[in-house]
Write an enzyme that holds these catalytic residues in place. Structure first.
Site, PDB file in Angstrom:
ATOM      1  N   CYS A 215      49.855  29.911  39.776  1.00 51.81           N
ATOM      2  CA  CYS A 215      49.318  28.963  38.802  1.00 51.81           C
ATOM      3  C   CYS A 215      50.414  28.587  37.808  1.00 51.81           C
ATOM      4  CB  CYS A 215      48.123  29.571  38.071  1.00 51.81           C
ATOM      5  SG  CYS A 215      46.769  29.952  39.186  1.00 51.81           S
TER       6      CYS A 215
ATOM      7  N   GLU B 194      50.676  46.224  35.903  1.00 50.52           N
ATOM      8  CA  GLU B 194      50.218  46.675  34.608  1.00 50.52           C
ATOM      9  C   GLU B 194      48.721  46.928  34.580  1.00 50.52           C
ATOM     10  OE1 GLU B 194      53.795  44.953  31.939  1.00 50.52           O
ATOM     11  OE2 GLU B 194      52.055  43.671  32.166  1.00 50.52           O
TER      12      GLU B 194
ATOM     13  N   CYS C 230      41.564  46.686  32.292  1.00 52.89           N
ATOM     14  CA  CYS C 230      41.967  45.516  33.066  1.00 52.89           C
ATOM     15  C   CYS C 230      42.942  45.993  34.134  1.00 52.89           C
ATOM     16  CB  CYS C 230      42.631  44.512  32.120  1.00 52.89           C
ATOM     17  SG  CYS C 230      43.285  43.063  32.949  1.00 52.89           S
TER      18      CYS C 230
ATOM     19  N   CYS D   7      51.870  37.479  42.712  1.00 57.91           N
ATOM     20  CA  CYS D   7      50.704  36.725  43.162  1.00 57.91           C
ATOM     21  C   CYS D   7      51.186  35.468  43.871  1.00 57.91           C
ATOM     22  CB  CYS D   7      49.818  36.346  41.978  1.00 57.91           C
ATOM     23  SG  CYS D   7      48.332  35.445  42.480  1.00 57.91           S
TER      24      CYS D   7
ATOM     25  N   CYS E 184      46.656  38.318  28.499  1.00 60.64           N
ATOM     26  CA  CYS E 184      46.489  37.649  29.798  1.00 60.64           C
ATOM     27  C   CYS E 184      47.721  36.856  30.165  1.00 60.64           C
ATOM     28  CB  CYS E 184      45.369  36.629  29.752  1.00 60.64           C
ATOM     29  SG  CYS E 184      43.824  37.294  29.303  1.00 60.64           S
TER      30      CYS E 184
ATOM     31  N   CYS F 189      50.936  30.865  34.589  1.00 60.48           N
ATOM     32  CA  CYS F 189      50.803  32.327  34.707  1.00 60.48           C
ATOM     33  C   CYS F 189      52.137  32.958  35.072  1.00 60.48           C
ATOM     34  CB  CYS F 189      49.761  32.660  35.760  1.00 60.48           C
ATOM     35  SG  CYS F 189      49.632  34.430  36.079  1.00 60.48           S
TER      36      CYS F 189
HETATM   37  N1  SAH Z   1      44.120  36.082  39.705  1.00 66.84           N
HETATM   38  C1  SAH Z   1      42.886  36.142  39.027  1.00 66.84           C
HETATM   39  C2  SAH Z   1      42.798  37.260  38.022  1.00 66.84           C
HETATM   40  C3  SAH Z   1      44.006  37.535  37.148  1.00 66.84           C
HETATM   41  S1  SAH Z   1      44.413  36.452  35.865  1.00 66.84           S
HETATM   42  C4  SAH Z   1      42.577  34.821  38.372  1.00 66.84           C
HETATM   43  O1  SAH Z   1      43.449  33.972  38.303  1.00 66.84           O
HETATM   44  O2  SAH Z   1      41.425  34.628  37.997  1.00 66.84           O
HETATM   45  C5  SAH Z   1      43.172  36.679  34.587  1.00 66.84           C
HETATM   46  C6  SAH Z   1      42.973  35.432  33.745  1.00 66.84           C
HETATM   47  O3  SAH Z   1      44.108  35.160  32.900  1.00 66.84           O
HETATM   48  C7  SAH Z   1      42.784  34.188  34.598  1.00 66.84           C
HETATM   49  O4  SAH Z   1      41.738  33.389  34.125  1.00 66.84           O
HETATM   50  C8  SAH Z   1      44.095  33.502  34.425  1.00 66.84           C
HETATM   51  O5  SAH Z   1      44.002  32.147  34.723  1.00 66.84           O
HETATM   52  C9  SAH Z   1      44.437  33.789  32.984  1.00 66.84           C
HETATM   53  N2  SAH Z   1      45.840  33.571  32.652  1.00 66.84           N
HETATM   54  C10 SAH Z   1      46.907  33.628  33.476  1.00 66.84           C
HETATM   55  N3  SAH Z   1      48.039  33.364  32.790  1.00 66.84           N
HETATM   56  C11 SAH Z   1      47.678  33.134  31.513  1.00 66.84           C
HETATM   57  C12 SAH Z   1      48.403  32.833  30.320  1.00 66.84           C
HETATM   58  N4  SAH Z   1      49.720  32.720  30.319  1.00 66.84           N
HETATM   59  N5  SAH Z   1      47.707  32.683  29.187  1.00 66.84           N
HETATM   60  C13 SAH Z   1      46.361  32.831  29.175  1.00 66.84           C
HETATM   61  N6  SAH Z   1      45.631  33.116  30.260  1.00 66.84           N
HETATM   62  C14 SAH Z   1      46.279  33.272  31.423  1.00 66.84           C
HETATM   63 FE1  SF4 Z   2      47.633  34.547  40.479  1.00 63.40          FE
HETATM   64 FE2  SF4 Z   2      48.141  34.258  37.893  1.00 63.40          FE
HETATM   65 FE3  SF4 Z   2      46.932  32.304  39.231  1.00 63.40          FE
HETATM   66 FE4  SF4 Z   2      45.593  34.568  38.719  1.00 63.40          FE
HETATM   67  S1  SF4 Z   2      46.347  33.114  37.220  1.00 63.40           S
HETATM   68  S2  SF4 Z   2      45.694  33.455  40.684  1.00 63.40           S
HETATM   69  S3  SF4 Z   2      47.275  36.077  38.855  1.00 63.40           S
HETATM   70  S4  SF4 Z   2      49.019  33.073  39.588  1.00 63.40           S
END
Ligand code: SAH
Ligand code: SF4
Length: 390
Positions: free
Chosen positions: A118, A94, A107, A114, A351, A121
């Protein structure tokens, strides 16, 4: 058998010069070609009127300018626009445009899925499919800029008003685990004969791939955002599994080192606000102690992101008063803190919601296996492999 066409969106400025040299052309031709591609959004060599007809013909038989195809295109009630982009084999990523009064931010995604996985996420929950190519990364900017201009009736070329003034690598994927294509795309964003964005207007967000942060500082030091999400190692180990490989102390040291090269004199720490998990005043005080520590501390700003829930996470968003109280503790300690406005959530563009609803569920197992493979490649045990209920 016909030779496949070379996609010119894959080339950084130096590579385009080399490609033109192979065709017997001078470097200034590469510059002209690059302007046509990245400033005029041209994909038809015939339209490139200041290139010799012989060169145009040559290019037409060997090269192409091809961004990934758009599967869907939605605009939110708040003006946020989200494209779902096809990257082949049932994978989609996206790209999200966020218009604001004095700027337009795009963005972009760097990987399909990925491997970092996390806890909060949804991208991580899909497993990992593959790294995007340069053409797929820069192609998102190319597609979005010229599509937005078409929508608003703005002419292509440097005279037309630029729609995208800022880029954030905060879409799907961990950009620093797809390093070379990401840096090539960054170089194009900064190049005066392409998008000409200043380094301050391009932000890369990382979950903390320490050695690659150092490498980025040397190769293309754009503004840096670091996904912190926790105030101590045990908590961060459970939220960002990469922390087990690169714990907070090392992450802070990498941030300090980065600052010597960064276009801004602070690192932005992103902090996802999770109800009852990482959002107490005690956590905020622990963060203040961490970033102000004379030995490990870092000059920083905080961006608090209200968690965007998705069903299988089992987590909840912190309540607004809690987020405000948390921010207050940081601000009372003199740390600039913002609370991210949730944009585009009516079209799932916020996000961590960038999941691509067109996901083929049957391929999940395969993506999980790829995730494990990719983690091994980096010598890391940083992702718990979770099975997604189908
Ligand atoms: N992988 C990179 C960039 C993509 S995520 C990273 O993790 O930094 C962009 C931001 O969105 C990151 O800070 C991530 O932790 C946050 N994010 C991921 N899932 C989310 C969610 N469900 N709600 C709010 N923020 C989220
Ligand atoms: Fe990967 Fe999502 Fe963690 Fe960013 S926040 S490193 S996209 S798993």
């Amino acid at each position: 058998m016909t030779t496949p066409l070379t996609n010119l969106l894959d080339f950084d400025p130096a590579q385009l010069v080399a490609y033109c040299a192979d065709l017997g052309e001078k470097p200034f031709r590469a510059k002209q070609l690059q302007r046509w591609i990245h400033q005029f959004g041209a994909s038809d060599f015939n339209a490139m009127s200041d290139l010799a007809k012989s060169l145009r013909d040559k290019l037409a038989t060997r090269a192409e300018i091809r961004a990934p195809a758009v599967i869907s295109d939605h605009t939110s009630t708040d003006g946020t626009r989200k494209w779902l982009v096809d990257v082949g084999n049932g994978n989609a990523v996206e790209t999200v445009f966020i218009p604001e009064e004095n700027r337009g931010t795009l963005c972009i995604s760097t990987q399909a899925g990925c491997a970092v996985n996390c806890r909060f996420c949804s991208t991580g929950k899909q497993g990992f499919s593959r790294n995007l190519t340069v053409a797929e990364i820069i192609g998102q900017l190319w597609m979005a800029e010229f599509e937005l201009r078409r929508t608003h009736g703005i002419e292509p070329g440097p005279k037309g008003e630029r729609q995208i003034t800022n880029v954030v690598m905060m879409g799907m994927g961990e950009p620093l685990l797809n390093f070379e294509p990401t840096v090539t795309a960054l170089k194009l964003m900064l190049d005066d004969n392409a998008y000409g964005l200043s380094r301050r207007r391009v932000t890369l967000s990382t979950s903390g791939v320490v050695p690659m942060m150092d490498k980025l500082s040397q190769e293309c030091a754009v503004a840096l955002a670091v996904s912190l999400h926790a105030s101590n190692d045990p908590l961060r180990d459970g939220l960002v599994p990469l922390n087990k490989k690169y714990p907070l102390r090392e992450l802070m040291a990498a941030c300090r080192h980065y600052l010597a090269f960064a276009p801004r004199d602070f690192i932005t720490f992103e902090y996802c606000m999770l109800d009852g998990v990482n959002d107490s005043d005690e956590h905020a005080r622990e963060l203040v102690a961490l970033v102000n520590d004379p030995q490990v501390g870092v000059s920083c700003k905080f961006n608090l992101i209200p968690f965007n829930p998705f069903p299988e996470s089992g987590l909840l968003r912190s309540k607004n008063p809690r987020i405000k109280a948390f921010a207050q503790v940081l601000m009372d300690a003199g740390i600039v803190t913002t609370i991210r406005k949730t944009r585009g959530d009516d079209i799932d563009a916020a996000c961590g919601q960038l999941a691509g609803e067109v996901q083929d569920r049957t391929a999940v197992k395969q993506r999980m296996e790829k995730m494990a493979e990719y983690q091994k490649k980096f010598g890391a045990d940083f992702g718990r492999i979770v099975e997604i209920p189908s």
